[in-house]
Design a protein around this motif. Structure first.
Motif, mmCIF file in Angstrom:
data_model
loop_
_atom_site.group_PDB
_atom_site.id
_atom_site.type_symbol
_atom_site.label_atom_id
_atom_site.label_comp_id
_atom_site.label_asym_id
_atom_site.label_seq_id
_atom_site.Cartn_x
_atom_site.Cartn_y
_atom_site.Cartn_z
ATOM 1 N N SER A 1 -9.480 14.801 -8.738
ATOM 2 C CA SER A 1 -9.893 13.491 -9.266
ATOM 3 C C SER A 1 -10.913 12.807 -8.362
ATOM 4 O O SER A 1 -11.846 12.153 -8.846
ATOM 5 N N TRP B 1 -5.757 3.218 -13.771
ATOM 6 C CA TRP B 1 -4.901 3.784 -12.721
ATOM 7 C C TRP B 1 -3.758 2.827 -12.400
ATOM 8 O O TRP B 1 -3.911 1.619 -12.408
ATOM 9 N N LEU C 1 -1.186 7.778 -7.112
ATOM 10 C CA LEU C 1 -2.119 7.289 -8.119
ATOM 11 C C LEU C 1 -1.832 8.003 -9.428
ATOM 12 O O LEU C 1 -1.963 9.247 -9.521
ATOM 13 N N PRO D 1 -2.789 8.251 -13.454
ATOM 14 C CA PRO D 1 -3.746 7.861 -14.496
ATOM 15 C C PRO D 1 -3.041 7.357 -15.742
ATOM 16 O O PRO D 1 -1.986 7.865 -16.125
#
Length: 856
Positions: free
Chosen positions: A138, A185, A203, A205
């Motif tokens: 990412s 996020w 994190l 998504p």
């Protein structure tokens, strides 16, 4: 297993400070250590048994040998052997030191490898320690939280999250929207590690299932260009009206740059509407075409059957030009009329400008730009940018008031930024029916009128100051007359060498210096006595040049250049020399005040024809032939705020105690009294920076016959120092009257002193004394000197008259107009008044004798 020890978190750590270690608690022994201790217990019992056996064996050996020495040697030998064996055993079975093994990050990476979540671990220096594969996919290996490849707003939010996590131990963001794409996020961070000197970032998504893919709408690509070519401009906005993407055509029309993204700005800030609710691009104003706005919510109909409101979802905004497509009813003739109106207003000499009803400038003609001193720079965004800070609220309220409601008109007094000292009247009128134009501003270009007004005000001020200076000089001369006369009388009683003689001389010298100042004041007020002659200007320059060279010194170059065919001028040569000297000294002081004191002073004389004067376009200089004197230096020029005050008396830029401020004012008065004109300006280099000052003096060319030179009278013979006679002295100032009376009595005259004109006239009309001469002041309360003399001349036409005054002789002769009168200026000395009275009496007696001889 080692027992787990809880570590208290640190309070308020900072991201930038070094890691602070927390002291550990004493650790409890593990299970392996307890077994070792248990194993050591039997070994101690065995040793104690062996020791007892040795003692018994030593006792038996002593009994058998009856020698304590043998028994002691036996004990020592066995003891040494046992000790060596124990040490060897201890070394072989010693437990290993308790050390912490370095962390194995491969195990950590395997533990944080989770699907659907990006995990990263950073140290206190915000360096990436380890991360799972989704984080690397990412963000890449070079990105380390909080420095993630986000927009500035999102990056600031993540930075605050890191600061809160270091301080509180943990922090989280439930939703972090991204400026582009659908992926938002959810981010959390938590401290971890033995010293809690690491942050574990998670994190996750978030995908909006209800929104269509915004990535498919590439407005900056061919799709947006195709719509723009068809007259449709596009933009994608969030639910609160913030721009996320625009087409190149929209950026060009809204901001003037087709490469501008406009991301994060308010969509409606680029649009304007008129009173008919028509929409225009704010940058184009009423010069553009009206727009039709279509709001398309980007909602998947399969997931949401109810239509979304205008501020509930991301929208695709379509701006369609009026007239695009079949059936459009927009007529462009109205806009053509507005363009013609702009062209018409641009040709008017009156300064006109237009604003919309929000106060933004739409148009301004050249006359308006000249009036506000913005030629070549264009208009600012708002009219309030043209005025001073104090006048901004009043002008803003006036524009807003005239821009709404019915058509109204009025004016407001404001001060422009380019000339804050002079208020101007700005006209405002509400205009309807011209599209975006809501307020018409009018401002006359009054720069020339303002310049003429300043010149008139300056001339009036100089005239008033001149009258004041003349009055001060007259009163001061009376005081100086008494001081100088008293010093002269005191010096008659002292000889050189006396204790008071030098002091009296110093007082007299200082008084004469003050008298010179009064003469300068009279010169400025144009009330001094001039003896004009018809002269050539180069002759005067050549007379004064040697003295100027001595004053300038070695570092300053003196250059003189004369023009040909110079016309003669009528002026007092001595006073003209004073003008040249004052200008040269002023230039010298300017050069010496800057740098190393080196420079150049140039003096030019030029002939200026009347036609050239007309070409100059000066409203002060009449059309005539002039002989011009120019004094120019390289002293850096005159500051703009000093120029208007340059010729005022007592105004100086020098340090306190250096200069009286009367040099240039004296030159101004002499030039004006001689019928000339003097101007000051700066010389500039090619880049426009001032390099020095330039004084230009214009003297009218004298036309007519050259008068004969004045005959110089022969000095009085010492034997004729007194003519004798009876004197009528009239003076209102007591101290001047006392000094003059004592001086005339000492000169051998019989004096009758009177305090005013009425007493003097009464002394004549009584007839008891036959006076030979009348000595009178000019300005007195009640009956002044001229009025008294006219009454006396009515009775005694041949009575000699001597006026004494602090004013100029020429002005007195012009104002009094009494024949056969004589004049002595104040301040005068004791000897001067005695000699003057004697000379007047001798001339009167000589004229009377010649008249009697002619009658016979």
């Amino acid at each position: 297993m080692r027992a787990t020890v809880a570590i208290q978190p640190q309070e308020h750590p900072r991201l930038s400070e070094p890691s602070r270690r927390i002291p550990r608690r004493p650790e409890l022994p593990a299970s392996g250590q307890l077994e070792s201790l248990a194993a050591l217990a039997p070994s101690s019992t065995l040793l104690m048994g062996l020791a007892g056996a040795l003692v018994v064996s030593a006792a038996v050996l002593f009994l058998a040998t009856s020698s304590w020495l043998v028994a002691l040697a036996f004990l020592l030998g066995v003891g040494v052997l046992l000790g060596a064996g124990l040490v060897f055993e201890r070394m072989r079975t010693a437990p290993a030191t308790d050390q912490l093994a370095p962390p194995d990050w491969t195990v950590t990476v395997a533990a944080i490898e989770q699907a659907g979540e990006a995990v990263a671990i950073t140290d206190r220096a915000n360096r990436l320690v380890c991360a799972n594969s989704q984080f690397l996919e990412s963000f890449g290996v070079s990105a380390a939280p909080p420095a993630l490849p986000f927009a500035r707003e999102a990056l600031e939010v993540v930075t605050r999250l890191a600061r809160d996590a270091w301080r509180d131990g943990a922090a989280a963001i439930e939703l972090l929207p991204m400026p582009e794409g659908e992926v938002d996020w959810q981010i959390s961070a938590m401290r971890a590690g033995r010293g809690e000197d690491h942050l574990v970032w998670r994190l996750r998504p978030l995908t909006r299932a209800s929104s269509v893919s915004l990535g498919a709408l590439d407005l900056a690509g061919p799709f947006g260009k195709m719509l723009s070519r068809a007259g449709i401009e596009t933009a994608i906005t969030t639910a609160d009206g913030i721009i996320r993407a625009v087409s190149a055509g929209f950026a060009e029309r809204a901001a003037g740059d087709d490469r501008a993204t406009l991301m994060g700005q308010d969509f409606v800030s680029f649009l304007r509407s008129d009173e008919r609710d028509r929409i225009f691009f704010a940058r184009e104003g009423r010069g553009g075409t009206p727009q039709t706005l279509v709001d398309v919510p980007l909602i998947d109909p399969s997931t949401q059957t109810v239509p979304a409101g205008p501020d509930e979802a991301t929208s695709l905004m379509l701006l369609i030009d009026s007239g695009v497509g079949i059936g459009s009813g927009w007529d462009g003739t109205a806009q053509a009329g507005v363009a013609q109106l702009d062209a018409l207003l641009g040709q008017l000499p009156l300064g006109l400008a237009m604003t919309d009803r929000d106060g933004r400038f739409l148009f301004g003609n050249e006359a308006f730009l000249r009036a506000v001193a913005r030629e070549g720079r264009g208009l600012p965004a708002f009219p309030t940018d043209l005025v001073t800070r104090e006048d901004k609220p009043a002008l803003s309220d006036a524009v807003r008031r005239h821009g709404r409601g019915p058509s109204t008109s009025g004016d407001v007094a404001v001060r422009l930024v380019n000339s804050p000292e002079e208020p101007v009247s700005l006209g405002l009128a509400g205009v309807r029916g011209l599209g975006e134009a809501a307020v018409l501003l009018s401002l006359a270009d009054s720069s020339q009128e303002n310049q003429l007004r300043r010149q008139v005000a300056q001339a009036t001020k100089m005239q008033a100051v001149g009258q004041l200076a003349g009055g001060v000089a007259h009163d001061f001369n009376n005081v100086l007359t008494a001081i100088i006369g008293t010093c002269d009388l005191m010096l008659l009683r002292h000889i050189p060498g006396d204790s008071d003689y030098d002091d009296i001389q110093q007082i007299r010298a200082n008084s004469n210096g003050a008298a010179a100042l009064t003469r300068q004041l009279l010169a400025f007020s144009r009330q001094q006595t001039l003896r004009p002659e018809v002269i050539q200007l180069p002759d005067v320059v050549s007379e004064v040049s040697p003295l100027i060279k001595r004053l300038l010194g070695e570092k300053i170059t003196y250059y003189v250049q004369h023009d040909r065919n110079l016309g003669p001028v009528r002026a007092d040569p001595q006073q003209l020399e004073q003008v040249i000297m004052n200008l040269a000294v002023n230039a010298r002081d300017a050069i010496q005040s800057r740098g190393n004191g080196t420079g150049r002073i140039s003096l030019f004389t030029r002939h200026l024809h009347a036609t050239e004067v007309v070409q100059l376009g000066s409203e002060v200089l009449p059309a005539a032939d002039y002989t011009v004197l120019i004094v120019q230096d390289t002293g850096g020029g005159i500051p703009p705020h000093v120029l208007p005050k340059l010729f005022e008396p007592f105004f100086t830029t020098k340090e306190q105690g250096k200069g009286t401020g009367l040099g240039l004012s004296t030159a101004y008065g002499i030039v004006k009294q001689s019928g000339g004109f003097i101007f000051a300006d700066n010389t500039k280099d090619k880049s426009g920076h001032p390099t020095g000052a330039r004084f230009t003096v214009y003297f009218p060319v004298h036309r007519g016959e050259v008068p004969k030179k004045r005959e110089v009278k022969a000095p009085l013979i010492s034997s004729e120092w007194s003519a004798g006679g009876k004197v009528l002295l009239v003076e209102d100032e007591d101290m001047v009257r006392a000094v003059a009376e004592r001086a005339l009595v000492r000169a051998g005259y019989d004096v009758k002193a009177c305090a005013n004109g009425e007493e003097g006239l009464a002394a004549i009309t009584e007839g008891t004394v036959q006076f030979d001469i009348v000595v009178s002041d000019v300005v007195m309360p009640g009956m002044d000197g001229p009025a008294m003399v006219r009454a006396i001349r009515a009775r005694l036409p041949k009575m000699p008259v001597l006026f004494m005054s602090g004013y100029a002789e020429e002005q007195l002769r012009r104002d009094i107009d009494i024949p056969d009168m004589h004049f002595i200026p104040k301040p005068f000395s004791v000897a001067a008044i005695g000699d003057k009275v004697g000379a007047v009496l001798r001339q009167a007696r000589t004229d009377q004798a010649e008249a009697e001889a002619a009658a016979k």
